[in-house]
Scaffold this active site. Sequence first.
Site, PDB file in Angstrom:
ATOM      1  N   THR A 158      52.257  69.762 112.969  1.00 19.28           N
ATOM      2  CA  THR A 158      51.800  69.032 113.668  1.00 19.28           C
ATOM      3  C   THR A 158      50.590  69.429 114.643  1.00 19.28           C
ATOM      4  O   THR A 158      50.107  70.445 114.547  1.00 19.28           O
ATOM      5  CB  THR A 158      52.848  68.620 114.752  1.00 19.28           C
ATOM      6  OG1 THR A 158      53.906  68.205 114.016  1.00 19.28           O
ATOM      7  CG2 THR A 158      52.530  67.551 115.948  1.00 19.28           C
ATOM      8  N   VAL A 187      63.333  60.856 112.668  1.00 18.12           N
ATOM      9  CA  VAL A 187      62.111  60.749 113.591  1.00 18.12           C
ATOM     10  C   VAL A 187      62.366  61.942 114.546  1.00 18.12           C
ATOM     11  O   VAL A 187      63.301  62.088 115.247  1.00 18.12           O
ATOM     12  CB  VAL A 187      61.955  59.353 114.278  1.00 18.12           C
ATOM     13  CG1 VAL A 187      60.783  59.396 115.197  1.00 18.12           C
ATOM     14  CG2 VAL A 187      61.845  58.255 113.075  1.00 18.12           C
ATOM     15  N   GLY A 188      61.411  62.789 114.615  1.00 11.11           N
ATOM     16  CA  GLY A 188      61.291  63.992 115.761  1.00 11.11           C
ATOM     17  C   GLY A 188      60.857  63.462 117.016  1.00 11.11           C
ATOM     18  O   GLY A 188      61.036  62.585 117.393  1.00 11.11           O
ATOM     19  N   ASP A 189      60.369  64.487 117.590  1.00 10.92           N
ATOM     20  CA  ASP A 189      59.979  64.592 119.204  1.00 10.92           C
ATOM     21  C   ASP A 189      58.836  63.918 119.251  1.00 10.92           C
ATOM     22  O   ASP A 189      58.282  63.447 120.366  1.00 10.92           O
ATOM     23  CB  ASP A 189      59.856  65.762 119.727  1.00 10.92           C
ATOM     24  CG  ASP A 189      59.159  66.781 118.985  1.00 10.92           C
ATOM     25  OD1 ASP A 189      59.171  66.833 117.689  1.00 10.92           O
ATOM     26  OD2 ASP A 189      57.927  67.462 119.596  1.00 10.92           O
ATOM     27  N   GLY A 209      56.815  71.680 117.146  1.00 14.26           N
ATOM     28  CA  GLY A 209      57.828  72.352 116.762  1.00 14.26           C
ATOM     29  C   GLY A 209      58.928  71.628 116.253  1.00 14.26           C
ATOM     30  O   GLY A 209      58.977  70.581 115.995  1.00 14.26           O
ATOM     31  N   GLY A 211      61.589  69.322 116.385  1.00 16.88           N
ATOM     32  CA  GLY A 211      61.785  68.326 117.115  1.00 16.88           C
ATOM     33  C   GLY A 211      63.193  68.152 117.761  1.00 16.88           C
ATOM     34  O   GLY A 211      63.673  67.855 118.806  1.00 16.88           O
TER      35      GLY A 211
HETATM   36  N1  ASP Z   1      57.591  68.247 116.270  1.00 15.64           N
HETATM   37  C1  ASP Z   1      57.301  67.964 114.741  1.00 15.64           C
HETATM   38  C2  ASP Z   1      58.837  67.350 114.309  1.00 15.64           C
HETATM   39  O1  ASP Z   1      59.721  67.663 114.637  1.00 15.64           O
HETATM   40  C3  ASP Z   1      57.277  68.815 113.741  1.00 15.64           C
HETATM   41  C4  ASP Z   1      56.115  69.865 114.146  1.00 15.64           C
HETATM   42  O2  ASP Z   1      55.493  69.808 115.124  1.00 15.64           O
HETATM   43  O3  ASP Z   1      55.654  70.606 113.298  1.00 15.64           O
HETATM   44  O4  ASP Z   1      58.658  66.201 113.605  1.00 15.64           O
END
Ligand code: ASP
Length: 306
Positions: A158, A187-189, A209, A211
């Site tokens: 990300t 769907v993540g954070d 990171g 999520g």
């Molecule tokens: N935070 C993102 C997710 O969990 C992934 C990432 O930050 O690499 O979708």
Amino acid sequence: MTVTIIVHGGAKTISDDKAKANITGCLAAVKAGWEILQQGGDATDAVEAAIRILESDPTFNSSIGATLDIEGKVYLDAAIMESRDLRWGAVAAVNHISHPISVARRILEEKSRFLVAEGAERFALKHGCEMCEPNNLISEEQQQVWEQERIPEDRAATVGCVALDRHGNLAAGTSTGGLENQPAGRVGDTALVGCGLYADSRGACSTTGDGESVIPVVLAKTAVDLLSSDAASADGSVSCHPEEAAKKAIEALKQRVPGEAGCILLDRNGRIGWAYNSQDMAVAYMSEELQEPAAFTCKDDHLAKI
Ligand code: ASP
């Protein structure tokens, strides 16, 4: 107050052969945002401009070069927030949009909302945002990763940016393709205000990171709260240095949940900090105090320089 911008290229492991691409990409993004800030422009514009550069760079997991889900499909999430009136915009689960951060920005301008899937794409089309076919977002490298069913050690991650402009507006933005091989519909954070990003009058934060770990500790809001966490600052005045606050936020995450995470943090005085518990995290920044932007893939390299 010092006009400042800082970007990240995700919490991950960066192999030696990918270090240069990470640095080059983050520097290009910082320069695009800095040009706007230097001319007296808005922090929200700067964050959008910086993230658009990172979204176009297949080195990172956002837009072009995004990771594929378990079905081999690409889905993008992005959000942007500013301290001025706490306005925000977010999109998730879109795959016909070239720059999700710009759609989030259009939403912020219209009315703070979180739009997903076809609804978000219809909004983008209606507002003249750049549209694309899902295949245009898939890089050769990510296609191979999916076909070989392997999660590479130096996975793409990300992107995010935070900035402070001359007028005191603080902005934060984050954009992602999610996690490699994520289940359909996950769907993540990243697009969740408070988790993947946050900005108020005290500071701005963009996170990255796992999520599923970032969400329960509300990482971005936690980091901004820590800026004013000292007893001496009960009046809300910022006293904790962002370096310290970022470290404490990642420490708090580590104590409560497993998984990797990172954050970049900026306070209303233009002071920056970042922390992560992954092996690496590419970061670049620029402020009025510097002659030129600085970039690092690893925090130790930064500490060795100061
Ligand atoms: N935070 C993102 C997710 O969990 C992934 C990432 O930050 O690499 O979708």
